[in-house]
Design a protein around this motif. Structure first.
Motif, PDB file in Angstrom:
ATOM      1  N   PHE A 177       0.741  -1.412  -0.349  1.00  0.00           N
ATOM      2  CA  PHE A 177       0.392   0.278  -0.400  1.00  0.00           C
ATOM      3  C   PHE A 177       0.785   1.019  -0.202  1.00  0.00           C
ATOM      4  CE2 PHE A 177      -2.561  -3.033   1.896  1.00  0.00           C
ATOM      5  CZ  PHE A 177      -3.371  -3.479   1.038  1.00  0.00           C
ATOM      6  N   VAL A 178       0.604   2.301  -1.197  1.00  0.00           N
ATOM      7  CA  VAL A 178       1.739   3.345  -1.191  1.00  0.00           C
ATOM      8  C   VAL A 178       0.651   4.803  -0.842  1.00  0.00           C
ATOM      9  CG1 VAL A 178       3.059   2.470  -2.082  1.00  0.00           C
ATOM     10  CG2 VAL A 178       1.409   3.319  -3.370  1.00  0.00           C
ATOM     11  N   SER A 179       1.283   5.517  -1.075  1.00  0.00           N
ATOM     12  CA  SER A 179       0.038   6.645  -1.012  1.00  0.00           C
ATOM     13  C   SER A 179       0.119   7.962  -1.877  1.00  0.00           C
ATOM     14  CB  SER A 179       0.869   7.926   0.057  1.00  0.00           C
ATOM     15  OG  SER A 179       1.952   8.532   0.098  1.00  0.00           O
ATOM     16  N   GLY A 180       1.778   7.333  -2.874  1.00  0.00           N
ATOM     17  CA  GLY A 180       1.031   7.758  -4.705  1.00  0.00           C
ATOM     18  C   GLY A 180       2.206   7.015  -4.699  1.00  0.00           C
ATOM     19  N   LEU A 181       2.019   6.637  -6.553  1.00  0.00           N
ATOM     20  CA  LEU A 181       2.957   6.511  -7.185  1.00  0.00           C
ATOM     21  C   LEU A 181       4.081   7.092  -8.066  1.00  0.00           C
ATOM     22  CD1 LEU A 181      -0.100   3.599  -9.410  1.00  0.00           C
ATOM     23  CD2 LEU A 181       2.191   3.319  -7.366  1.00  0.00           C
TER      24      LEU A 181
END
Ligand code: WT7
Length: 639
Positions: A589-593
């Motif tokens: 899970f990430v907050s942005g790419l």
């Protein structure tokens, strides 16, 4: 049956190769003359790779099942065509002679005809690996119906998409399928796939596992009942339909770099010749030998080297219902021992998984019948090659590393067992008829040896993909537009100083997971279907057994959810939308790419992080938000 076109020496290989490239029409006409035709061709070959338009044996008429069955009956009618090994070794095996195969295929042809199947109709086949699957495929071919086999690991949604794309009117399935300890409810999956479907008229159901199924009145019929009627009608001989050489034989769906699988179309004569020629030459099959290809018929390998290649050669082919590791990891070796298998053709992922069990499962198994080993589906790593060579081939069996694709219909680059040398990790040399070239990004052909580039094929071979079903433009843009007048494979390769090819893997956004092709875009689409997901990016990473594993970076709408549950939810969603074969192995899970200013995801960076690389990520200055990379790097350590 004799094979006058079997290559016996390396000199003959070079001679035939040269002939096939310089005079393809003459070369292939000589081979085609050994087959059974209703009418011979007006012209051997017409092709251009711009439209593309590819026509082999134009004007000829034939039926492939007469070449796979009828023509063998006088000489080898009582010899086994199919040896079937059940999932559970305690159950009885079945041996189907060519005579019996003929009777069964004729009867199933009658059954299908009674149900309304006609030439050109699309019949979707979703069955386990039972002999009736072979009968069903061949019965379609006998009638001239177009079969489209779907692998049992695809979900109802995937089947629904394929049914709609193919506008299929008939389905042949089983109540269930046994695969190792699992019992897969095939008919129930079909029922789900048919919700909302408007094209399917009849579903024919073969009984295998006796799990309860719901049979819909007027639509669903039992195989056993229909077969009984067909017998009452005395359908001993079923007249094979006369097909045009270029009529479609089958559609097989495969993944590409876009979100939607493509229906690869192969046609009658060219495919038949190619499956037969490559089978006889690559494996150096000798009459009477037992050939065991472990692939499922749901994939092209099963089409060409469980069914059409071996049967057209009058060979004995082993069909295995189960999996290599159930009830124990000695299953392949038991089968080799039990039936005195001479040729074993399998995938690197299976070899690697069996390596993990050590040598104990080999104890007491007599593998001395083996003459030839084969590998397919992905590059075979040196360790697996050596293990296969030493412990299975006992150093005495040539290993053929066969490179090809669904689109090529049959093997394209491979050594010929015992005739041309093998070289670990190399597919080695092109088969006669195959003209490979390496090109750089600009499309410039790379001359000479010790070069690396994108692998293209410059000349039409008999089983060239003809089209993608109902969307010829897609076929053109996908395969024939990247480099003018060339078929682009999507693979990278290098060529050594002797002209041997080493396939280095896909250069597009397609993953190879356990030898199965999966488009990253497809997996992303599936993940994005989950209501809690904002965006995702999927890449491959090296996996000890699968070759490549699926690594998904996911942005959630609400970070408050329990991570483990979300992970399971996302996996569940992918299983629903595509099937268990596309399950992500890792989810971060990430907050942005990492995106460029134009909004493009920089997959190169994500791939490196997934591979465990943290330092050399290359240029990140063009990123919209370079800070996101550090966050992803840190997060990756916890996945
Ligand atoms: C892709 C085709 C061909 C039948 C099984 C897969 C990879 C296949 C090899 C090999 C290295 C290989 C390629 C190819 N591949 N065989 N011997 N060495 N790579 O068929 O699903 O159409 O996949 O499999 O990347 O493009 P497919």
């Amino acid at each position: 049956m004799m094979y006058p076109y079997q290559i016996n020496t390396i000199e003959q290989y070079y001679q035939d190769y040269k002939h096939s490239i310089e005079e393809p029409e003459l070369f292939w006409a000589n081979i085609a003359n050994h087959f059974l035709w209703h009418k011979k061709w007006d012209e051997v070959l017409e092709w251009n790779f711009t439209e593309p338009r590819v026509e082999w044996f134009k004007g000829a008429r034939l039926n492939i099942t007469e070449n796979c069955i009828d023509r063998h009956l006088d000489s080898i009618g009582n010899q086994p065509a199919i040896i079937w090994e059940p999932n559970d070794p305690q159950d009885s095996s079945r041996i189907i002679t060519y005579n019996q195969l003929y009777n069964q295929v004729c009867r199933v042809s009658q059954v299908l005809t009674n149900l309304g199947v006609k030439k050109g109709d699309r019949v979707c086949i979703y069955m386990g690996m039972v002999p009736e699957l072979a009968f069903a495929v061949l019965a379609c071919a006998r009638i001239g119906a177009i079969h489209s086999v779907i692998f049992g690991g695809f979900s109802a949604q995937s089947i629904a998409d394929r049914l709609a794309d193919a506008q299929a009117e008939f389905i042949i399935t089983c109540d269930g399928a046994y695969r190792g300890a699992k019992d897969i409810p095939l008919k129930s999956v079909i029922d789900d796939a048919l919700t909302g479907n408007t094209t399917v008229k009849k579903v024919l159901v073969y009984t295998r596992t006796r799990i309860p199924v719901s049979m819909i009145n007027g639509r669903d019929v039992w195989w056993e009942d229909e077969m009984e009627h067909a017998e009452l009608n005395n359908a001993v001989h079923f007249q094979a339909t006369s097909m045009d050489a270029e009529d479609p034989l089958f559609i097989l769906y495969t993944s590409g770099s876009t979100g939607k699988p493509k229906g690869v179309v192969h046609t009658q004569a060219g495919y038949m010749l190619w499956a037969n020629y490559t089978f006889i030459n690559v494996f150096q099959y000798k009459p009477g030998q037992i050939h065991f290809c472990t692939a499922d018929i749901g994939w092209i390998t099963g089409h060409s080297y469980v069914l059409y290649g071996p049967l057209s050669a009058g060979a004995t082919t082993v069909m295995f219902e189960g999996v290599p590791t159930w009830p124990d990891a000695g299953r392949f070796w038991d089968i080799v021992d039990k039936y005195n298998v001479n040729i074993l053709y399998t995938a690197p992922t299976a070899i690697r998984s069996l390596m993990g069990f050590g040598l104990a499962p080999l104890q007491g198994k007599d593998l001395s019948s083996l003459n030839v080993l084969g590998s397919v589906g992905e590059p075979i790593n040196i360790e697996a090659w050596q293990w296969f060579n030493k412990n299975i081939g006992k150093g005495n069996c040539p290993i053929v590393d066969t490179w090809w694709q669904t689109e090529t219909g049959g093997i394209m680059i491979s050594n010929l067992a015992g005739v041309t040398p093998h070289k670990p990790a190399y597919a080695t040399l092109p088969l006669p008829g195959v003209l490979p070239v390496l090109v750089d990004e600009q499309g410039k052909e790379l001359q000479g040896n010790s070069v690396n580039g994108n692998l293209c094929i410059k000349q039409s071979w008999p089983a060239t993909i003809r089209t993608t079903y109902r969307d010829h433009e897609r076929c053109r843009t996908n395969y024939f537009a990247a480099y003018p007048n060339k078929y682009f494979t999507g693979d990278g390769a290098m060529r050594d100083e002797l002209g041997n090819y080493r396939i280095t893997g896909r250069v597009d956004d397609v993953l190879n997971v356990s030898g199965h092709r999966i488009g990253t875009a497809e997996v992303e689409n599936a993940i994005n279907m989950h209501s809690g997901v904002v965006e995702s990016a999927v890449v491959g990473y090296p996996h000890d057994i699968k070759g490549q594993g699926i690594y998904a970076y996911v942005i959630l709408e609400d970070k408050g959810h329990e991570a483990e549950l979300m992970r399971q939810n996302i996996i569940q969603t992918v299983v629903r939308i595509i099937g268990p074969i596309a399950k992500p192995d890792k989810i971060q899970f990430v907050s942005g790419l990492p995106k460029t200013r134009s909004g493009k995801i920089m997959r190169r960076i994500l791939r490196k992080i997934a591979e465990g690389e943290t330092s050399n990520l290359g240029d990140t200055t063009t990123l919209l938000d370079p800070g996101v990379v550090d966050e992803i790097k840190d997060g990756a350590k916890l996945v």
